[in-house]
Design a protein around this motif. Structure first.
Motif, PDB file in Angstrom:
ATOM      1  N   ALA A 179     106.691 -18.036-130.138  1.00  0.00           N
ATOM      2  CA  ALA A 179     105.975 -18.065-131.416  1.00  0.00           C
ATOM      3  C   ALA A 179     104.888 -19.137-131.396  1.00  0.00           C
ATOM      4  O   ALA A 179     103.776 -18.924-131.895  1.00  0.00           O
ATOM      5  CB  ALA A 179     106.948 -18.308-132.556  1.00  0.00           C
ATOM      6  N   SER A 180     105.201 -20.276-130.798  1.00  0.00           N
ATOM      7  CA  SER A 180     104.225 -21.358-130.700  1.00  0.00           C
ATOM      8  C   SER A 180     103.040 -20.945-129.822  1.00  0.00           C
ATOM      9  O   SER A 180     101.880 -21.204-130.160  1.00  0.00           O
ATOM     10  CB  SER A 180     104.890 -22.605-130.120  1.00  0.00           C
ATOM     11  N   ALA A 181     103.325 -20.298-128.691  1.00  0.00           N
ATOM     12  CA  ALA A 181     102.260 -19.861-127.778  1.00  0.00           C
ATOM     13  C   ALA A 181     101.383 -18.790-128.410  1.00  0.00           C
ATOM     14  O   ALA A 181     100.174 -18.721-128.150  1.00  0.00           O
ATOM     15  CB  ALA A 181     102.867 -19.345-126.478  1.00  0.00           C
ATOM     16  N   THR A 218     111.219 -19.480-130.166  1.00  0.00           N
ATOM     17  CA  THR A 218     110.478 -20.640-130.666  1.00  0.00           C
ATOM     18  C   THR A 218     109.249 -20.919-129.814  1.00  0.00           C
ATOM     19  O   THR A 218     108.136 -21.093-130.325  1.00  0.00           O
ATOM     20  CB  THR A 218     111.384 -21.881-130.693  1.00  0.00           C
ATOM     21  N   ASN A 219     109.470 -20.966-128.488  1.00  0.00           N
ATOM     22  CA  ASN A 219     108.348 -21.247-127.578  1.00  0.00           C
ATOM     23  C   ASN A 219     107.308 -20.129-127.617  1.00  0.00           C
ATOM     24  O   ASN A 219     106.098 -20.374-127.584  1.00  0.00           O
ATOM     25  CB  ASN A 219     108.858 -21.419-126.145  1.00  0.00           C
ATOM     26  N   LYS A 273     108.433 -17.096-121.935  1.00  0.00           N
ATOM     27  CA  LYS A 273     108.646 -18.408-122.550  1.00  0.00           C
ATOM     28  C   LYS A 273     110.133 -18.683-122.799  1.00  0.00           C
ATOM     29  O   LYS A 273     110.502 -19.786-123.212  1.00  0.00           O
ATOM     30  CB  LYS A 273     107.881 -18.497-123.877  1.00  0.00           C
ATOM     31  N   THR A 331     105.608 -12.249-123.841  1.00  0.00           N
ATOM     32  CA  THR A 331     105.556 -13.696-124.061  1.00  0.00           C
ATOM     33  C   THR A 331     106.950 -14.281-124.260  1.00  0.00           C
ATOM     34  O   THR A 331     107.275 -15.359-123.744  1.00  0.00           O
ATOM     35  CB  THR A 331     104.671 -14.018-125.284  1.00  0.00           C
ATOM     36  N   HIS A 348     100.913 -18.438-131.681  1.00  0.00           N
ATOM     37  CA  HIS A 348     100.365 -18.957-132.934  1.00  0.00           C
ATOM     38  C   HIS A 348     100.752 -18.068-134.119  1.00  0.00           C
ATOM     39  O   HIS A 348      99.925 -17.768-134.999  1.00  0.00           O
ATOM     40  CB  HIS A 348      98.839 -19.092-132.847  1.00  0.00           C
ATOM     41  N   TYR A 365     103.798  -9.477-127.404  1.00  0.00           N
ATOM     42  CA  TYR A 365     104.814 -10.389-127.943  1.00  0.00           C
ATOM     43  C   TYR A 365     106.065 -10.379-127.072  1.00  0.00           C
ATOM     44  O   TYR A 365     106.630 -11.437-126.753  1.00  0.00           O
ATOM     45  CB  TYR A 365     105.194  -9.973-129.374  1.00  0.00           C
ATOM     46  N   SER A 385     104.418 -17.138-136.779  1.00  0.00           N
ATOM     47  CA  SER A 385     105.704 -17.692-137.196  1.00  0.00           C
ATOM     48  C   SER A 385     106.841 -17.010-136.432  1.00  0.00           C
ATOM     49  O   SER A 385     106.719 -15.860-135.997  1.00  0.00           O
ATOM     50  CB  SER A 385     105.899 -17.511-138.701  1.00  0.00           C
ATOM     51  N   GLN A 386     107.944 -17.738-136.298  1.00  0.00           N
ATOM     52  CA  GLN A 386     109.096 -17.166-135.587  1.00  0.00           C
ATOM     53  C   GLN A 386     109.670 -15.951-136.320  1.00  0.00           C
ATOM     54  O   GLN A 386     110.018 -14.963-135.662  1.00  0.00           O
ATOM     55  CB  GLN A 386     110.176 -18.232-135.380  1.00  0.00           C
TER      56      GLN A 386
END
Length: 299
Positions: free
Chosen positions: A22-24, A19-20, A15, A11, A26, A8, A28-29
């Motif tokens: 968390a999206s990558a 936000t980015n 990123k 990433t 999958h 994490y 939640s933020q």
């Protein structure tokens, strides 16, 4: 420190925002923020400067990022390798072989290497019953190609072909003009035979016993090649598997079929049924079976 939290953290760094990241990932933020906070609490260090829109690494964060990247890359490599091992097995194949397989095993290995280019092959000469059982039980080999029938609950044997045994006579032998020979005609010959513990010896002695005669054993050998050399030198006669003689480069002896219809042997593939066999081992066994099915069609 969990590997998941390090993943994490990496990433987020790559990123630039939660936000980015968390999206990558999958997730939640809030879950991502909680995981990174837990990591910082465990280490007792602030890893990220959250004062700007894009997160920045602290001095401690930069050190962790560099080391975590190495650690996670190695972890992922190990994880992927374990998955590959589960699917394919180790990139090596160890096979115990008897001497007479030299004419056909290389043909199957050529096919096998066409499918498994990077597999390393280990070929081990395993001749006696004791050798085969020991090599399989010790996991020295994945499988054995043997003429020994192994009566064991742990070892499975699959017959792959049957071959006749033939007599070899020296060049100037008085029986050299005979089309075939009987066991009785070998009665008084100086005889060359495999040493005790070899199935071929047992098969030959059984044939002599059924004929009510005892061979004049003068030489006991381990390898068929030695028997051929002794016959070439006129030191005696022997009985060997037909396929071994057929593909032998030596021609300085006479090969005679034996009239005894029971004088033959079966060659098997043997393996430990309780051991995990990787797909590449199962593929090799399948190629062996296919090879001899093709040979039968040709005949």
């Amino acid at each position: 420190m969990e590997i998941r939290h390090l993943q994490y953290f990496i990433t987020i760094v790559e990123k630039h925002t939660f936000t980015n990241a968390a999206s990558a990932l999958h997730i939640s933020q809030p879950s991502l923020s909680a995981s990174i906070k837990k990591l910082e609490n465990e280490l007792g260090l602030v890893l990220l400067d959250r004062s700007s829109r894009e997160v920045q690494l602290t001095k401690e964060g930069k050190i962790l990022y560099q080391e975590a990247k190495k650690l996670v890359n190695h972890f992922e490599h190990v994880e992927n390798e374990m998955k590959r091992l589960k699917e394919q097995g180790p990139l090596e194949l160890s096979i115990g072989v008897i001497e007479s397989t030299k004419y056909w095993v290389p043909k199957i290995l050529a096919r096998f290497k066409g499918e498994y280019k990077y597999v390393r092959i280990h070929l081990m000469d395993i001749l006696s019953l004791t050798d085969v059982e020991k090599a399989l039980s010790n996991f020295d080999i994945h499988l054995a190609i043997t003429n020994q029938y192994i009566n064991s609950e742990e070892i499975e044997v699959i017959p792959i072909y049957e071959e006749k045994l033939v007599a070899l006579l020296p060049e100037n032998h008085p029986l050299r003009h005979n089309e075939t020979l009987t066991i009785e005609e070998l009665n008084q010959e100086p005889f060359i035979i495999c040493k005790e513990g070899f199935q071929t010896r047992t098969d030959i002695l059984n044939a002599f016993q059924k004929a009510g005669i005892k061979p004049n054993i003068q030489f006991e050998i381990e390898r068929f090649e030695t028997a051929c050399r002794l016959v070439e030198e006129g030191l005696g006669a022997t009985v060997l598997p037909e396929n071994y003689v057929k593909y032998s480069e030596t021609t300085h002896f006479h090969v005679k079929p034996l009239e005894d219809p029971n004088l033959s042997r079966i060659v098997y593939v043997a393996f430990d049924k309780n051991r995990y066999l990787p797909p590449l081992v199962l593929r090799f066994i399948a190629l062996v079976k296919a090879f001899f099915e093709e040979e039968q069609v040709k005949e």
